[in-house]
Design an enzyme around this catalytic site. Sequence first.
Site, PDB file in Angstrom:
ATOM      1  N   LEU A  65       0.837  -1.205   0.000  1.00  0.00           N
ATOM      2  CA  LEU A  65       0.000   0.000   0.000  1.00  0.00           C
ATOM      3  C   LEU A  65       0.871   1.254   0.000  1.00  0.00           C
ATOM      4  CD1 LEU A  65      -2.444  -1.466   2.643  1.00  0.00           C
ATOM      5  CD2 LEU A  65      -3.014  -0.994   0.247  1.00  0.00           C
ATOM      6  N   PRO A  66       0.269   2.430  -0.305  1.00  0.00           N
ATOM      7  CA  PRO A  66       1.113   3.628  -0.444  1.00  0.00           C
ATOM      8  C   PRO A  66       1.857   4.046   0.834  1.00  0.00           C
ATOM      9  CG  PRO A  66      -1.013   3.964  -1.508  1.00  0.00           C
ATOM     10  CD  PRO A  66      -1.110   2.668  -0.757  1.00  0.00           C
ATOM     11  N   THR A  99       6.374   0.776   2.016  1.00  0.00           N
ATOM     12  CA  THR A  99       7.391   1.568   2.726  1.00  0.00           C
ATOM     13  C   THR A  99       6.653   2.528   3.649  1.00  0.00           C
ATOM     14  OG1 THR A  99       8.853   1.484   0.819  1.00  0.00           O
ATOM     15  CG2 THR A  99       9.326   3.159   2.484  1.00  0.00           C
ATOM     16  N   LYS A 174      15.016   0.453   4.935  1.00  0.00           N
ATOM     17  CA  LYS A 174      14.443   1.024   3.699  1.00  0.00           C
ATOM     18  C   LYS A 174      14.496   2.554   3.704  1.00  0.00           C
ATOM     19  CE  LYS A 174      11.978   1.376  -0.055  1.00  0.00           C
ATOM     20  NZ  LYS A 174      12.622   1.181  -1.358  1.00  0.00           N
ATOM     21  N   LYS A 249       7.325  11.278   0.348  1.00  0.00           N
ATOM     22  CA  LYS A 249       6.893  10.621   1.595  1.00  0.00           C
ATOM     23  C   LYS A 249       8.083   9.968   2.294  1.00  0.00           C
ATOM     24  CE  LYS A 249       5.937   6.473   1.111  1.00  0.00           C
ATOM     25  NZ  LYS A 249       5.735   5.056   0.969  1.00  0.00           N
TER      26      LYS A 249
HETATM   27  P1  NAD Z   1       0.800   2.586  -6.126  1.00  0.00           P
HETATM   28  O1  NAD Z   1       0.096   3.828  -5.702  1.00  0.00           O
HETATM   29  O2  NAD Z   1       1.021   2.308  -7.570  1.00  0.00           O
HETATM   30  O3  NAD Z   1       0.021   1.289  -5.507  1.00  0.00           O
HETATM   31  C1  NAD Z   1      -0.644   1.275  -4.284  1.00  0.00           C
HETATM   32  C2  NAD Z   1      -1.976   0.577  -4.495  1.00  0.00           C
HETATM   33  O4  NAD Z   1      -2.668   0.502  -3.238  1.00  0.00           O
HETATM   34  C3  NAD Z   1      -2.903   1.327  -5.470  1.00  0.00           C
HETATM   35  O5  NAD Z   1      -3.292   0.443  -6.510  1.00  0.00           O
HETATM   36  C4  NAD Z   1      -4.071   1.749  -4.591  1.00  0.00           C
HETATM   37  O6  NAD Z   1      -5.318   1.773  -5.290  1.00  0.00           O
HETATM   38  C5  NAD Z   1      -4.041   0.691  -3.509  1.00  0.00           C
HETATM   39  N1  NAD Z   1      -4.729   1.070  -2.283  1.00  0.00           N
HETATM   40  C6  NAD Z   1      -4.658   2.250  -1.609  1.00  0.00           C
HETATM   41  N2  NAD Z   1      -5.417   2.200  -0.486  1.00  0.00           N
HETATM   42  C7  NAD Z   1      -5.981   0.959  -0.460  1.00  0.00           C
HETATM   43  C8  NAD Z   1      -6.864   0.302   0.438  1.00  0.00           C
HETATM   44  N3  NAD Z   1      -7.320   0.925   1.504  1.00  0.00           N
HETATM   45  N4  NAD Z   1      -7.221  -0.970   0.149  1.00  0.00           N
HETATM   46  C9  NAD Z   1      -6.762  -1.599  -0.965  1.00  0.00           C
HETATM   47  N5  NAD Z   1      -5.925  -1.022  -1.856  1.00  0.00           N
HETATM   48  C10 NAD Z   1      -5.534   0.241  -1.599  1.00  0.00           C
HETATM   49  O7  NAD Z   1       2.182   2.556  -5.340  1.00  0.00           O
HETATM   50  P2  NAD Z   1       3.455   1.599  -5.612  1.00  0.00           P
HETATM   51  O8  NAD Z   1       4.411   2.318  -6.487  1.00  0.00           O
HETATM   52  O9  NAD Z   1       2.972   0.243  -5.965  1.00  0.00           O
HETATM   53  O10 NAD Z   1       4.095   1.598  -4.133  1.00  0.00           O
HETATM   54  C11 NAD Z   1       3.549   0.820  -3.077  1.00  0.00           C
HETATM   55  C12 NAD Z   1       4.510   0.903  -1.902  1.00  0.00           C
HETATM   56  O11 NAD Z   1       5.794   0.391  -2.301  1.00  0.00           O
HETATM   57  C13 NAD Z   1       4.767   2.329  -1.397  1.00  0.00           C
HETATM   58  O12 NAD Z   1       4.881   2.322  -0.002  1.00  0.00           O
HETATM   59  C14 NAD Z   1       6.076   2.701  -2.065  1.00  0.00           C
HETATM   60  O13 NAD Z   1       6.779   3.682  -1.314  1.00  0.00           O
HETATM   61  C15 NAD Z   1       6.787   1.367  -2.078  1.00  0.00           C
HETATM   62  N6  NAD Z   1       7.802   1.190  -3.139  1.00  0.00           N
HETATM   63  C16 NAD Z   1       7.555   1.563  -4.424  1.00  0.00           C
HETATM   64  C17 NAD Z   1       8.543   1.370  -5.396  1.00  0.00           C
HETATM   65  C18 NAD Z   1       8.334   1.773  -6.845  1.00  0.00           C
HETATM   66  O14 NAD Z   1       9.320   1.791  -7.602  1.00  0.00           O
HETATM   67  N7  NAD Z   1       7.096   2.067  -7.270  1.00  0.00           N
HETATM   68  C19 NAD Z   1       9.761   0.791  -5.050  1.00  0.00           C
HETATM   69  C20 NAD Z   1       9.970   0.383  -3.738  1.00  0.00           C
HETATM   70  C21 NAD Z   1       8.969   0.590  -2.786  1.00  0.00           C
END
Ligand code: NAD
Length: 303
Positions: A65-66, A99, A174, A249
Amino acid sequence: MAKIGFIGLGNMGAPMAANLLKAGHQVTGYDVNAAAVTALAVAGGTAAASAAEAASGAEIIITMLPAGEHVREVWLNQGGLIEAAQTSGPQPLLIDCSTIDVASARTVETAARGAGLEMLDAPVSGGTVGAASGTLTFMVGGSEAAFARGTPILQAMGKNIFHAGAAGAGQAAKICNNMMLAINMIGVSEGFLLAKSLGLDWDKLHQITTTATAQSWALSNYCPAPGPVPAAPSNRDYAPGFMAALMLKDIKLSQAAAEAGGVPTPLAAHALEFYQAAVDAGDGAKDFSVVFRLLSQRKRAAT
Ligand code: NAD
């Protein structure tokens, strides 16, 4: 093969869930974005209408999740995942890969332990490319026993699985990693901008610096200047990838932790201003390497 509930099928969660399916696991997924749930079903998973439904009967429950508020909401609220996990059959292992701040990770783990369940914080590094290729690095916090139980599942999504320490230690690792990355991305951007003004070809600069002492992940795999790395977000108008808003964030998390610990991090404090400026300019949903474009639009102040 395990029965897995997966909540949060975004830029990272979708390819991670796809790799679990490829490894032969059964994945039931939920996301507030209906299109993401449909995509999982098309990839061979099962669609759920709620997080609790995705968790029902699962041996492993994963969230991606975000931010901390989403993780606390999904796990702790009434009808949330911890409650669902208690009634889901054989005591499932809970894994949060988002994260988030260390305090939220520990709060959720404490609640899980209170309900008799084991939980790991297991944030990742490697970006969407690493998620798609199953080569993520996992930084894991939790007990030795929970780590041993979770490792085979994490291996279906990643290449390097590290046990960082007790609950919250994965998030601590992280936050340090992303603080370094946030600074490094700006450094790489400045190098390419300077090279341009000196008449250097970007492909040549990339070829040289990736084998010289400036080598880094941001430079080699994710070059913010368009051209040298075809798969990088810089070649698709900075479509994420890893959104600038999420990097903001993370760097804020690092600064809150640095302030609490009295640790001097002046470069990170300055880097925060760049990601904030990118978000303020309307680029929050662009990849974080968009700081290159932001910098390229600035004029150097007269000295
Ligand atoms: P994203 O926004 O693409 O995905 C998050 C998903 O969670 C979305 O599809 C959203 O609709 C869903 N969501 C939000 N609230 C929800 C709820 N209450 N119930 C169900 N689903 C819900 O973000 P991301 O890029 O996939 O990143 C996710 C996490 O991973 C973050 O914490 C980010 O910091 C971390 N991260 C991302 C990357 C990257 O390169 N994108 C790399 C390492 C870590």
